[in-house]
Design a protein around this motif. Structure first.
Motif, PDB file in Angstrom:
ATOM      1  N   LEU A 229      36.433  38.294  30.486  1.00 58.26           N
ATOM      2  CA  LEU A 229      37.414  37.695  31.406  1.00 58.26           C
ATOM      3  C   LEU A 229      36.782  36.564  32.211  1.00 58.26           C
TER       4      LEU A 229
ATOM      5  N   THR B 134      44.719  36.535  27.282  1.00 58.49           N
ATOM      6  CA  THR B 134      44.780  37.990  27.427  1.00 58.49           C
ATOM      7  C   THR B 134      45.759  38.592  26.420  1.00 58.49           C
TER       8      THR B 134
ATOM      9  N   SER C 205      34.860  48.275  29.866  1.00 61.82           N
ATOM     10  CA  SER C 205      35.303  47.381  30.928  1.00 61.82           C
ATOM     11  C   SER C 205      35.034  48.020  32.283  1.00 61.82           C
TER      12      SER C 205
ATOM     13  N   GLU D 140      43.283  40.032  37.852  1.00 59.32           N
ATOM     14  CA  GLU D 140      43.376  39.756  36.419  1.00 59.32           C
ATOM     15  C   GLU D 140      42.629  40.796  35.593  1.00 59.32           C
TER      16      GLU D 140
ATOM     17  N   LEU E  85      44.165  42.986  32.634  1.00 57.98           N
ATOM     18  CA  LEU E  85      43.528  43.027  31.317  1.00 57.98           C
ATOM     19  C   LEU E  85      43.259  44.468  30.893  1.00 57.98           C
TER      20      LEU E  85
END
Length: 402
Positions: free
Chosen positions: A308, A336, A354, A374, A378
């Motif tokens: 990201l 995305t 993540s 964000e 995601l």
């Protein structure tokens, strides 16, 4: 061919005598295990441990019919004191064959550490592979296909041994993989079952009798898994552990290089150092083509937060004016969406890592808050496309979707 597990624990047993650790404290009932020993069709004993006759009696078996005792553990060849009815134990030299009057054929399998492995073929054609604790097959002499019906080995400590068996065809989709030599390095109970299931293996209590070639229902391995967690939560180690028993894994590092940052270089080196030697590493943020490969090996992506960061760089999303006016927001949303679509369509086994976000202090800058928001979006988009979602906290893994 019938195989009775007289013991399934590490050489010192479980719990270890006098050990105060939490795993040993929880090793009660079926989780209490004597040192590993296998009785094959009542005639062949693979490894012998103190109390073997009593262990056999508890399992409804007898040692009176045993005609051969073979040593696999890296112990003194004389072993423990044996019941008087048992023949003297021996250790076959690597590669040596032995045929019993019962019709069982045995071959000594070289391993990459102390001890000896054994491949046993029964009179009915059933095939068993047994490996000693802490050992994997020696790569230069690893057994190949056709697949064994039953593999009994130290899956918890040496998942790479199982990966090698899968690579050479000695373990296949129909192979029943049973973990033995279980020690206190993995918490017993649900956590041990979860880790073994991720490797396509299972554990059985002492005294269980297995039939080589019998169908066993092992949980299907999820094709797509997302592992979330905070900093130093153990998320990367959990992701790597989930693929450690599979050959040819492609490790995708999205962090890249940072010139002049010695501390970052140390982090990257530490990650590389703990990956199995058979894995390949690719440093890229271009994930969509990798996910689109239909014939690719399992894929481990670590991590999406760094992906990201790169995507926001490319979209100019750190610039407040460009973000508020729309172009950067639209470009990042498109990137995305493309990644989520690629995860949905991929045919590869995937484990993605993540950072979990939003549980701590609100970032002090607009750019920091934008990244937090964000990353949350995601994570949600990728999680929606994964069969399994895990959360790691303080080295403990919690299934959010399994």
């Amino acid at each position: 061919m019938y195989v009775t597990l007289l013991g399934t624990g590490a050489p010192a047993g479980l719990p270890r005598p006098g050990c105060p650790c939490a795993a040993c404290a929880r090793a009660l009932g079926d989780e209490a295990r004597a040192a590993t020993s296998l009785l094959v069709d009542g005639v062949l004993l693979l490894d012998v441990t103190p109390g073997a006759a009593l262990a056999a009696a508890r399992a409804g078996q007898s040692l009176h019919g045993v005609r051969q005792v073979l040593l696999g553990h890296a112990q003194e060849d004389r072993g423990p004191e044996l019941p008087t009815e048992l023949p003297a134990p021996v250790r076959l030299p690597d590669g040596r064959d032995l045929t019993l009057l019962s019709g069982h054929r045995v071959r000594a399998v070289p391993v990459d550490g102390p001890g000896t492995g054994y491949a046993v073929t029964g009179p009915d054609g059933g095939r068993l592979l047994y490996l000693p604790p802490g050992a994997a097959p020696a790569r230069e002499n690893a057994p190949g296909g056709p697949p064994f019906d039953l593999c009994v080995l130290d899956v918890a400590a040496r998942p790479d041994g199982l990966a090698l068996l899968r690579e050479t065809g000695a373990a296949g989709l129909t192979t029943d993989v049973v973990a033995v030599h279980l020690d206190h390095d993995v918490p017993p109970g649900q956590e041990r079952r979860r880790r073994l299931a991720a490797a396509g293996a299972r554990a059985e209590p002492d005294g269980a009798t297995l039939v080589a070639g019998d169908y066993q229902l092992v949980p299907d391995l999820p094709r797509r898994t997302l592992v979330l967690g905070g900093a130093r939560s153990g998320k990367s180690a959990e992701a790597e552990r989930r693929l450690a028993a599979f050959p040819g894994v492609e490790y995708v590092a999205t962090g890249g290089r940072r010139e002049g940052d010695a501390e970052w270089a140390e982090r990257v080196a530490a990650h590389r150092g703990r990956r199995p030697p058979g894995w390949t590493t690719r440093e890229t943020c271009d994930l969509v083509p990798l996910l689109a490969r239909e014939d690719g090996p399992p894929l481990l992506i670590d991590c999406l937060a760094l992906w990201l960061t790169d995507a926001m760089d490319a979209a100019g999303a750190w610039d407040g004016e460009r973000w508020s006016s729309g172009p950067a927001r639209a470009e990042l949303a498109a990137r995305t969406s493309a990644l989520a679509a690629a995860v949905r369509a991929t045919r590869r086994t995937l484990v993605a890592v993540s950072n979990e976000t939003g549980s701590g202090v609100v970032p002090a800058t607009p750019a920091g808050r934008r990244f937090r928001d964000e990353l949350g979006r995601l994570n949600a988009a990728i999680a929606a496309e994964c069969e399994q979602v895990l959360l790691t906290v303080a080295g403990t893994t919690l299934p959010l979707r399994a």
